[in-house]
Design an enzyme around this catalytic site. Structure first.
Site, short mmCIF file in Angstrom:
data_model
loop_
_atom_site.label_atom_id
_atom_site.label_comp_id
_atom_site.label_asym_id
_atom_site.label_seq_id
_atom_site.Cartn_x
_atom_site.Cartn_y
_atom_site.Cartn_z
N GLU A 50 0.84 -1.21 0.00
CA GLU A 50 0.00 0.00 0.00
C GLU A 50 0.87 1.25 0.00
OE1 GLU A 50 -0.68 2.02 3.24
OE2 GLU A 50 -0.86 0.42 4.73
N LYS A 185 -4.20 -1.68 14.05
CA LYS A 185 -3.38 -0.66 14.71
C LYS A 185 -3.79 -0.54 16.18
CE LYS A 185 -2.59 2.02 10.50
NZ LYS A 185 -3.41 1.26 9.54
#
Length: 724
Positions: A50, A185
């Site tokens: 990404e 995350k």
């Protein structure tokens, strides 16, 4: 003998996605780099990366150095990196160094592009870093199975009131890409994230021993139990492969614990995150701005340690993803082709458990001749009362129609097998009914073969319209699938071959790969197949590795004209080779007398012989097919056992030109579709058996005549020919 058709048929009817590495298909909205496109076409492992981690994850120049290094990590593990981003509204899959640096320098001025933003970013010609969701979408469009990132988005803390849930989770539920990360995350609500993934039907696997907890990005553990664990990348690849075999369309989340020397203490990092959350709420930051702001705040509060962990876990995830991609590519290769139907059947157990006494098959790579190219379902329509001159277009005509298995490479292999050659066909079929029929028909021919199945592709079909004399008027051929065959598909099959025969349906790149990797003791033959396809050998001409070419007059003219437009006829190496032929000014008179004696003046009037001689420095032997007029041989060195006769002409430099008229056995022509292929197959087979060249060509002509008088592309009666 137990039939091979039943298990093969069962295998063919398995789910489509089981068989094939998703091939790269052209998409005008995707700009795929040359490196990535080549890897996809050749079935090599590719890892998507990404770009929001570049644009929004860390500052310049740290982000640029990270982007370069993570690509190198992927390469070192044996895969090809494909960083994905939006540049000037174009979706790029694979970036060069300059594009990576541009993206890194622009940083936060680039858009953060998720699924909902893709079309807008393209229409407005924006630059953008792709999130997990949009990277998955573009990776799947390109045909990439594995994607490495740092951490996925998820359910934000306090989502019960804010309803802030990342699009990454929804995308994982519907886009078939494996996402390798260090978990969600740490700033997110990991427990609720796992709940949403379960609702979306997403397999969540942690790489590690049994009972390894789900990692929490900066920390390599958490209070949350991992739904599944697998101990190795190979095991994960096997799981992905099994999912593909079932046709499942969801993504897979692979959580990789951060290495211990990089990981933060879970409780300590939680305190830091809570401080950042409190300040974020006080400032009123919301939506897609939350994650980058939070990551920057955590970076400040940890005095840079979180960035070191972030970069380190990205490298680790990339290495794991590359290992998975390599293992998955190997699994696909193993299931990518059909098992061969051996001419000498394998030993099988009868239903009662007793062995049937049958000879063992020859070793897999022991085939003396390997034919690369098309196998097809052929329809031949012979007009009953209309000649070529009387044909009226735009209407129907009464005809006699037959169907048979054909294809140039198949016909060549079939003809060679009928004169006892140890030959193997290597070709492609689609995931369709025609592919099923082709496999069963090949079984019935008792021909050794390997079929590489290409998903979402149509098997080869050929339709010929012949006049009442059996001469071809028009043919329509759909052989596009053969262009998808790659060197990795055929590499193992050609290693021990003494003769490799390529038909013009395979791609120019595959021809170049075969020519480049040809061994010294191998004979390489090219059957041009058609005028447009004959030109595919041009990039390989100068190598001198193509030993025999078998064109007709139209194909020869096309090749010569194309070479003439280049500078190949002006090179020092070409002149040097031509001078060795010893062709002096008085040779033209001998040549004219020769063709007049043969009754073929058009060969010099049209410059046919001159063209062949000018091509001989590149192509040592040309077997020119003259249709009903016979065969004309040109050879500068390959064959030294030719009988000198009135039909031959030899230059001072021992270039042999020899004419072979058509045998008299032909009576009623029925089907011309496989005559040229039959000639090539039988000729190669007899040369393999050290039959003299003259006898090999004459017998091959007789075989071609038998096929011309048969409704089958290759007449089984060829097996009765004598050539000793």
């Amino acid at each position: 003998m137990l039939s091979l058709q039943r298990p093969l048929a069962k295998w063919l009817l398995s789910p489509k996605t089981f068989f094939k590495n998703r091939q790269y298909r052209y998409n005008s909205n995707l700009s795929i780099s040359k490196e990535v496109s080549s890897a996809l076409k050749n079935g090599l492992p590719v890892v998507a990366l990404e770009s929001t981690i570049i644009t929004h994850g860390m500052p310049y120049r740290k982000n640029f150095e990270m982007a370069l290094h993570v690509e190198n990590v992927v390469r070192e593990a044996g895969a090809v990196p494909a960083t994905i981003a939006i540049l000037n509204g174009k979706c790029h899959v694979g970036l060069d160094e300059a594009e990576l640096e541009t993206l890194a320098q622009n940083g936060h001025s680039c858009s953060k592009v998720s699924r909902r933003d893709l079309a807008y970013s393209m229409s407005q010609k924006l630059n953008g870093g792709t999130t997990v969701a949009s990277t998955m979408i573009l990776a799947e469009r390109a045909g990439i199975d594995v994607f490495a990132t740092g951490g996925i988005g998820g359910v934000h803390r306090g989502a019960e009131s804010s309803m802030d849930v990342s699009a990454d989770l929804i995308e994982l539920g519907k886009t078939r890409v494996a996402v390798v990360c260090a978990g969600a995350k740490s700033i997110l609500d990991i427990g609720r994230t796992l709940e949403v993934l379960e609702t979306q039907g997403v397999p969540v696997i942690t790489l590690g021993k049994k009972n390894t907890p789900f990692p929490a990005f900066y920390a390599n553990n958490s209070p949350y139990k991992s739904p599944m664990t697998l101990p190795s990348e190979n095991d994960i690849a096997d799981l992905l492969f099994k999912g593909m075999s079932l046709g499942l369309r969801n993504g897979t989340l692979i959580a990789v614990p951060t290495p211990s020397h990089l990981a933060q203490d879970y409780n300590e990092i939680e305190k830091v995150i809570q401080l950042a959350i409190n300040e974020c709420e006080a400032l009123g930051i919301s939506g897609k701005d939350v994650t980058p702001w939070m990551l920057q705040k955590v970076l400040d509060l940890t005095k840079g340690k979180s960035l070191e962990t972030n970069i380190g876990l990205v490298y680790n995830n990339a290495r794991v993803a590359a290992n998975i991609a390599v293992s998955l590519a190997n699994l696909k290769q193993e299931a990518h082709s059909f098992p061969a139907a051996m001419r000498i059947p394998i030993v099988k157990l009868s239903e009662k458990g007793t062995k049937k006494q049958q000879k063992s098959p020859e070793p897999q790579n022991s085939n003396e001749i390997v034919c690369l190219g098309s196998v097809s379902l052929d329809t031949n329509a012979t007009l009953l009362s209309v000649s070529k001159d009387d044909l009226v277009l735009g209407t129907s005509h009464p005809s006699s129609t037959t169907e048979a298995i054909g294809g140039v490479a198949h016909n060549i292999a079939r003809a060679a097998s009928l004169v006892d050659a140890n030959v193997k066909l290597v070709s492609c079929i689609g995931d369709d009914v025609q592919g099923h029929q082709i496999a069963n028909l090949l079984n019935s021919e008792n021909l050794q073969f390997k079929l590489v199945q290409k998903q979402n592709s149509k098997s080869c079909c050929y339709t010929a319209i012949n006049d009442r004399e059996g001469s071809l008027i028009l043919a329509a051929a759909d052989m596009r699938i053969i262009e998808d065959m790659t060197y990795s598909d055929i590499h193992d099959d050609i290693q021990a071959a003494k003769i490799i025969c390529m038909d013009g349906n395979i791609s120019e790149s595959l021809i170049s790969d075969v020519v480049k990797n040809k061994k010294e003791n191998q004979l390489l033959c090219y059957e041009p197949t058609s005028v447009p396809k004959s030109l595919k050998i041009l990039p390989s001409l100068q190598s001198g590795n193509i030993d025999i070419i078998t064109p007709n007059l139209l194909e020869l003219d096309a090749i010569y004209s194309a070479v003439e437009k280049t500078s190949l006829f002006d090179t020092d190496s070409w002149w040097s080779r031509l001078n060795m032929f010893g062709i002096t000014s008085d040779f033209s008179e001998k040549l004219s007398n020769y063709v007049t004696k043969l009754g073929l003046p058009n060969l010099t009037n049209h410059g046919t012989i001159q063209k062949c001689i000018k091509l001989l420095p590149f192509l040592p032997t040309i077997l020119l097919k003259l249709g009903s007029s016979g065969i004309l041989l040109f050879s500068r060195s390959a064959f030294m056992d030719l009988y000198r006769s009135p039909n031959s002409l030899v230059t001072p430099g021992n270039v042999v030109i020899k004419y072979y008229p058509t045998p008299k056995l032909i009576t009623d022509a029925v089907n011309s579709s496989g005559t040229g292929d039959t000639f090539v197959g039988v000729c190669l087979s007899l040369l393999m058996k050290n039959v003299r060249v003259d006898k090999a060509i004459q017998t091959a002509q007789e075989a071609a005549g038998l096929s011309l008088m048969s409704h089958s592309c290759v007449n089984p009666e060829i097996a009765s020919l004598t050539y000793e």
